[in-house]
Design a protein around this motif. Sequence first.
Motif, PDB file in Angstrom:
ATOM      1  N   THR A 122      28.859  -5.359  18.570  1.00  0.00           N
ATOM      2  CA  THR A 122      28.537  -6.761  18.801  1.00  0.00           C
ATOM      3  C   THR A 122      28.020  -6.919  20.227  1.00  0.00           C
ATOM      4  O   THR A 122      28.003  -5.956  21.011  1.00  0.00           O
ATOM      5  CB  THR A 122      29.780  -7.652  18.606  1.00  0.00           C
ATOM      6  OG1 THR A 122      30.697  -7.429  19.695  1.00  0.00           O
ATOM      7  CG2 THR A 122      30.482  -7.335  17.291  1.00  0.00           C
ATOM      8  N   GLU A 123      27.634  -8.148  20.580  1.00  0.00           N
ATOM      9  CA  GLU A 123      27.148  -8.406  21.930  1.00  0.00           C
ATOM     10  C   GLU A 123      28.229  -8.196  22.985  1.00  0.00           C
ATOM     11  O   GLU A 123      27.926  -7.974  24.162  1.00  0.00           O
ATOM     12  CB  GLU A 123      26.604  -9.832  22.020  1.00  0.00           C
ATOM     13  CG  GLU A 123      25.354 -10.062  21.172  1.00  0.00           C
ATOM     14  CD  GLU A 123      24.853 -11.484  21.268  1.00  0.00           C
ATOM     15  OE1 GLU A 123      25.549 -12.319  21.886  1.00  0.00           O
ATOM     16  OE2 GLU A 123      23.764 -11.760  20.724  1.00  0.00           O
ATOM     17  N   THR A 124      29.481  -8.272  22.559  1.00  0.00           N
ATOM     18  CA  THR A 124      30.587  -8.081  23.498  1.00  0.00           C
ATOM     19  C   THR A 124      31.219  -6.694  23.384  1.00  0.00           C
ATOM     20  O   THR A 124      32.256  -6.426  23.993  1.00  0.00           O
ATOM     21  CB  THR A 124      31.675  -9.146  23.264  1.00  0.00           C
ATOM     22  OG1 THR A 124      32.127  -9.075  21.902  1.00  0.00           O
ATOM     23  CG2 THR A 124      31.130 -10.539  23.542  1.00  0.00           C
ATOM     24  N   GLY A 125      30.588  -5.813  22.607  1.00  0.00           N
ATOM     25  CA  GLY A 125      31.109  -4.464  22.445  1.00  0.00           C
ATOM     26  C   GLY A 125      31.521  -4.171  21.020  1.00  0.00           C
ATOM     27  O   GLY A 125      31.374  -5.018  20.134  1.00  0.00           O
ATOM     28  N   PRO A 126      32.061  -2.977  20.770  1.00  0.00           N
ATOM     29  CA  PRO A 126      32.446  -2.606  19.403  1.00  0.00           C
ATOM     30  C   PRO A 126      33.632  -3.419  18.922  1.00  0.00           C
ATOM     31  O   PRO A 126      34.504  -3.818  19.706  1.00  0.00           O
ATOM     32  CB  PRO A 126      32.798  -1.119  19.523  1.00  0.00           C
ATOM     33  CG  PRO A 126      33.135  -0.919  20.963  1.00  0.00           C
ATOM     34  CD  PRO A 126      32.290  -1.882  21.728  1.00  0.00           C
TER      35      PRO A 126
END
Length: 199
Positions: A122-126
């Motif tokens: 995701t945009e914030t990481g896995p």
Amino acid sequence: MSRVLIIESSARQQDSVSRQLTQRFISQWKAAHPADTITVRDLAVNPVPHLDANLLGGWMKPQEQRNTQELEALARSNQLTDEVLAADVLVLAAPMYNFAIPSTLKAWLDHVLRAGVTFKYTETGPQGLLIGKRAIVLTARGGIYAGSASDHQEPYLRQVMGFIGIHDVTFIHAEGLNMGRDFHDKGLNQAIARLAEVA
């Protein structure tokens, strides 16, 4: 009713402490949860190939571009992943080999840690996708390593489980098994006592 998936990874059949713990776990779990189903996958009897170009091709190529070997690798990965997705409780039986997990267990993990299936970026990481599952890890160790810099099992498996969304992870270590009879018996008895609590 819960579904329990057990992954055996000891290269030894007889005299394997991790297998002894697994058998004790199964009997205790069945007694406490008679309606549950238990599936055992033995990576020593049926080893999973290590990550290779065929598996990567099976994952990444469009369907029409996959060759026979890639299709077979994808089907194997799908089967292993489906077993994990279906399980409510995951039990990993992992003897310590050279301070880490057996290569057979690592190969299995490489088949089931799959972007878009067991985790996603995701945009914030896995983000792990296996939310709500529980894992129990049974280890057998010749020395005493818990909490030390030489323990590359527990930190790695905690990170891997968390990566796919499993944060409820219980470790049961049978340690000191090759340090003489007193250490062996103490380590095994402690692990057996913890098993009874978990089951």
